[in-house]
Design an enzyme around this catalytic site. Structure first.
Site, short mmCIF file in Angstrom:
data_model
loop_
_atom_site.label_atom_id
_atom_site.label_comp_id
_atom_site.label_asym_id
_atom_site.label_seq_id
_atom_site.Cartn_x
_atom_site.Cartn_y
_atom_site.Cartn_z
N THR A 62 -8.43 21.92 -10.83
CA THR A 62 -7.94 20.56 -10.58
C THR A 62 -7.55 19.90 -11.88
O THR A 62 -7.94 20.34 -12.97
CB THR A 62 -9.00 19.68 -9.91
OG1 THR A 62 -10.04 19.40 -10.87
CG2 THR A 62 -9.58 20.33 -8.68
N ASP A 63 -6.82 18.81 -11.78
CA ASP A 63 -6.71 17.91 -12.92
C ASP A 63 -7.98 17.05 -12.94
O ASP A 63 -8.80 17.07 -12.02
CB ASP A 63 -5.45 17.05 -12.82
CG ASP A 63 -4.92 16.66 -14.20
OD1 ASP A 63 -5.73 16.58 -15.15
OD2 ASP A 63 -3.71 16.42 -14.33
N TYR A 64 -8.12 16.28 -14.00
CA TYR A 64 -9.35 15.54 -14.32
C TYR A 64 -9.82 14.67 -13.15
O TYR A 64 -9.17 13.69 -12.80
CB TYR A 64 -9.06 14.69 -15.55
CG TYR A 64 -10.23 14.19 -16.33
CD1 TYR A 64 -10.58 14.78 -17.53
CD2 TYR A 64 -10.98 13.10 -15.91
CE1 TYR A 64 -11.63 14.30 -18.29
CE2 TYR A 64 -12.04 12.62 -16.65
CZ TYR A 64 -12.37 13.23 -17.85
OH TYR A 64 -13.42 12.74 -18.60
#
Length: 745
Positions: A292-294
């Protein structure tokens, strides 16, 4: 008592399981080649559920905030096997320290994977990705990624969160700076080049890093150009515009994908099974892992499609996300989800296997410390060779937008007034997401110009980047009046583009335009050095400045590259990878638009146009001037009528009619005149960058196949349709030289 041993599969799984139960420490599992189960599967049999979930967890070091440190809780998580990867930890010494904890102080000794945002360089900073794309030089783009990988790996890194392959057609969106621009065909080629550059030919080589195609998917289509915002597009637009660069990255062998923050048609990307499983794995055959992104799993609660983080984690995991970046959702809830039957151990094993397989591919099980060599780091970072190449790429990325009365190149004997807030601003030259780049290593325009002339150069800031203070105008005017020529360094700051840097107005911020007008009033020739991370609306400058150089944010060697072009040591050859609008009201504007039933007619009000501005852009896609001129003639096509099995050869004669040797990007576009669904007015299908001596000519040839004429038809089948096409060849997307051809069954 704990016994640290090396495990060989030939001892049998019964023995290893028994040793594990006794608490024996088993590390660096080694399996002879040819064994059916393999080292990764051997490890999986030994791992507890918590250790498996640890491999699915990615936490940050506190480096960005406090330097090379890590919270004690994270170090304890490493020791207990509850985190398998770390980002924002770099340098050979620091990563080695953390790797030692993971390998020597844990039950199984599984090495960590270290990731970082190496977007356009690690320590030697290259032009921002959009600027580098303006070079239209795929070999240089690949090599810059190779240099970045060499530097990053010397600093202990295994993984870069790049390339960003999002198509960006809205300049308000700050992250347009991180990609290759608006065109699908070109973005595919750049994606492939960057993946090859980062990953090299052998991942086990210690100077490679695994790449990450991001942000999957359609992140660049955020409504209103506002970062993290909603995306609502048709399947046709998704498949024709936004997915192809990701598929190109996958076919180039990219090992990881990163999900985007946005929702797509009602489903956040980090919980979107259609994207992550149906398309990415089942349709494309991707076998790496998805991160995932952050904290994007956590953010699904705010999106409103899940009730809480536990439910978000279940949706994300079962949809196809293998690794959770920073959100700790898997860390906190996945074991409970297994106990409740919401997630199976088999599903977890599948995700863990993908991650361990990457670690194995990097050679980390054979030598966890293979990236931990401070001596190699010292010899690699900011080497003379790397800086020389950064200068070469930087000057190739500069686009000449205007050159009235051949004001450029500048005579080295002329007295120069360098005016503007970006004339000597080292930090701004780095651009967004500049890795471990340090402002003190950047060459400013002032320093670069001073190094190439003994003539007088007076620098006056004039104003700040984004303020209403005009108190410096008088000093700037005085300096301009005393000089022969004015070089005006204006634009955006590094932090005005990139993530979370959307702008509703894309003109010059603050009072910089007023400063420009004051310089024009002096009557001296004014050359604008424009620095920015997005297409800007600069109609007044386009009309009134004598010269304009689009220099983006060029990185470590910015000033030297600008001086090379300004003084004529290098003839600019860059071309715009994005359309520049006349004003923000034209946005989104891109060259491959579709026609309407009422095409613009200036004599008919009831046609598709604005009342207050022309439909055309300020500068079209593919635009870029040279100090010389090029003439296109003798366009030929070998087959005016062709079949699907045929190859079409298109050739054109390009003559350098000016006074300088130079490079030209010869561009080929097609238009499908009639389709079962409407088609764009033009589509880039080929280009070649050629060097031609003054007074000389070259014949440039392109070979097209039926593949170049395919599209998604009315039934969403990717195919060709018989019919008429027009081929355009020229210096930008407005090329007028054309030939018609016909495809028959």
């Amino acid at each position: 008592m704990k016994i640290k041993i090396t495990l060989f599969f030939t001892f049998g799984m019964v023995l290893t399981a028994f040793l594990s139960i006794l608490g024996c420490k088993v590390s660096q599992a080694v399996v002879p080649e040819g064994n059916g189960m393999g080292r990764v599967d051997s490890l999986l049999h030994l791992m507890t559920l918590d250790e498996k979930i640890g491999q699915l967890t990615l936490f940050t070091s506190d480096w960005v905030v406090t330097g090379p440190t890590m919270r004690d809780s994270y170090k304890e998580d490493i020791k207990s096997g509850r985190v398998g990867s770390i980002f924002n930890a770099h340098t050979a010494d620091y990563t080695c320290e953390l790797q030692r904890i993971s390998v020597e102080e844990t039950r199984l000794g599984i090495p960590l994977l270290f990731g970082y945002d190496v977007i356009h360089g690690y320590k030697t900073i290259f032009p921002i990705s959009l600027g580098e794309a303006a070079s239209w030089d795929l070999k240089s783009i690949e090599k810059s990624a190779r240099v970045a990988a060499d530097e990053a790996s010397s600093a202990g890194l295994h993984w870069t969160f790049a390339p960003m392959v999002d198509i960006a057609r809205d300049p308000r969106w700050g992250r347009v700076s991180e990609g290759a621009g608006e065109d699908v065909y070109y973005a595919k080629l750049v994606a492939e080049a960057r993946v090859r550059g980062f990953q090299g030919n052998d991942l086990r080589a210690p100077n490679t890093v695994i790449a990450c195609a991001k942000h999957y998917a359609a992140y660049g289509a955020a409504q209103a150009g506002r970062d993290y915002h909603t995306v609502d597009i048709s399947e046709r637009t998704l498949r024709e515009i936004y997915l192809p660069p990701f598929k190109a990255a996958q076919e180039a062998g990219v090992k990881t994908f990163m999900t985007s923050f946005n929702e797509l048609n009602g489903v956040p990307a980090s919980g979107n099974k259609m994207l992550l499983t149906d398309i990415l794995r089942d349709e494309w055959g991707f076998d790496g892992f998805v991160v995932t992104d952050y904290t994007s799993i956590n953010e699904m609660v705010d999106h409103g499609n899940v009730a809480d983080e536990k439910e978000a984690g279940e949706l994300s995991f079962t949809s196809g996300v293998d690794m959770d970046m920073q959100g700790a959702v898997y860390y906190n809830y996945l074991a409970q989800s297994v106990a409740e039957g919401k997630v199976t151990v088999e599903q977890i094993d599948r995700a863990v296997r993908r991650i361990l397989t990457i670690k194995e591919a990097l050679g980390l099980f054979d030598d966890p410390y293979r990236y931990c060599h401070p001596s190699r780091q010292a010899a690699t970072l900011l080497s003379d060779k790397n800086l020389a190449f950064a200068r070469e790429v930087a000057r190739k990325s500069i686009v000449l937008l205007k050159n009235k009365n051949k004001v450029l190149p500048v005579d080295r004997n002329k007295k120069i007034a360098l005016i503007g807030p970006l004339g000597n601003a080292q930090y701004e030259l780095l651009g967004s997401w500049h890795g471990a780049g340090d402002a003190k290593d950047c060459v400013t325009p002032l320093t670069g110009l001073q190094a190439q002339t003994t003539a007088e150069i007076t620098y006056v800031k004039g104003c700040d980047l984004n303020s209403e203070d005009r108190s410096g105008f008088a000093e700037a005017t005085e300096a301009a009046n005393a000089a022969d020529i004015v070089v005006l360094a204006i634009g955006e700051g590094a932090d005005m583009s990139g993530e979370a840097a959307s702008r509703s107005e894309i003109g010059l911020p603050g009072v910089q335009l007023e400063l420009a007008k004051e310089m024009i009033k002096t009557g001296k020739p004014v050359i604008v050095i424009l620095m920015n991370g997005r297409p800007m609306a600069i109609p007044w400058l386009a009309e009134n400045a004598d010269g304009i150089l689009e220099t983006w944010f060029l990185g470590s060697q910015a000033g030297n590259a600008i001086a090379d072009v300004l003084f004529g040591a290098y003839n600019p050859s860059g071309k715009l990878p994005v359309t520049f609008p006349r004003n923000v009201g034209q946005v989104p504007i891109f060259y491959y638009m579709k026609n309407t039933g009422r095409p613009m007619d200036p004599n008919d009000k009831y046609t598709s146009k604005y009342l207050d501005v022309d439909n055309s852009p300020l500068y079209p896609f593919g635009f870029g001037l040279s100090y010389t001129t090029f003439n296109y003639t003798d366009l030929k096509v070998n087959k005016p009528v062709f079949k699907v099995s045929d190859e079409i050869t298109v050739s054109v004669k390009v003559t350098n009619t000016g006074n300088y040797d130079g490079e030209e990007v010869v561009q080929l576009y097609i238009r499908d005149l009639v389709g079962s669904v409407t088609r764009p007015v033009r589509e880039l299908k080929a280009f070649e960058k050629v060097f031609i001596e003054k007074g000389k000519s070259k014949t440039v040839s392109f070979v097209l196949t039926a593949e170049d004429f395919k599209f998604f038809d009315i039934d969403m089948k990717y195919t060709t349709e018989p019919g008429d096409f027009e081929i355009f060849v020229g210096t930008n997307s407005d090329a007028s030289l054309s030939k018609k051809i016909k495809l028959v069954d």
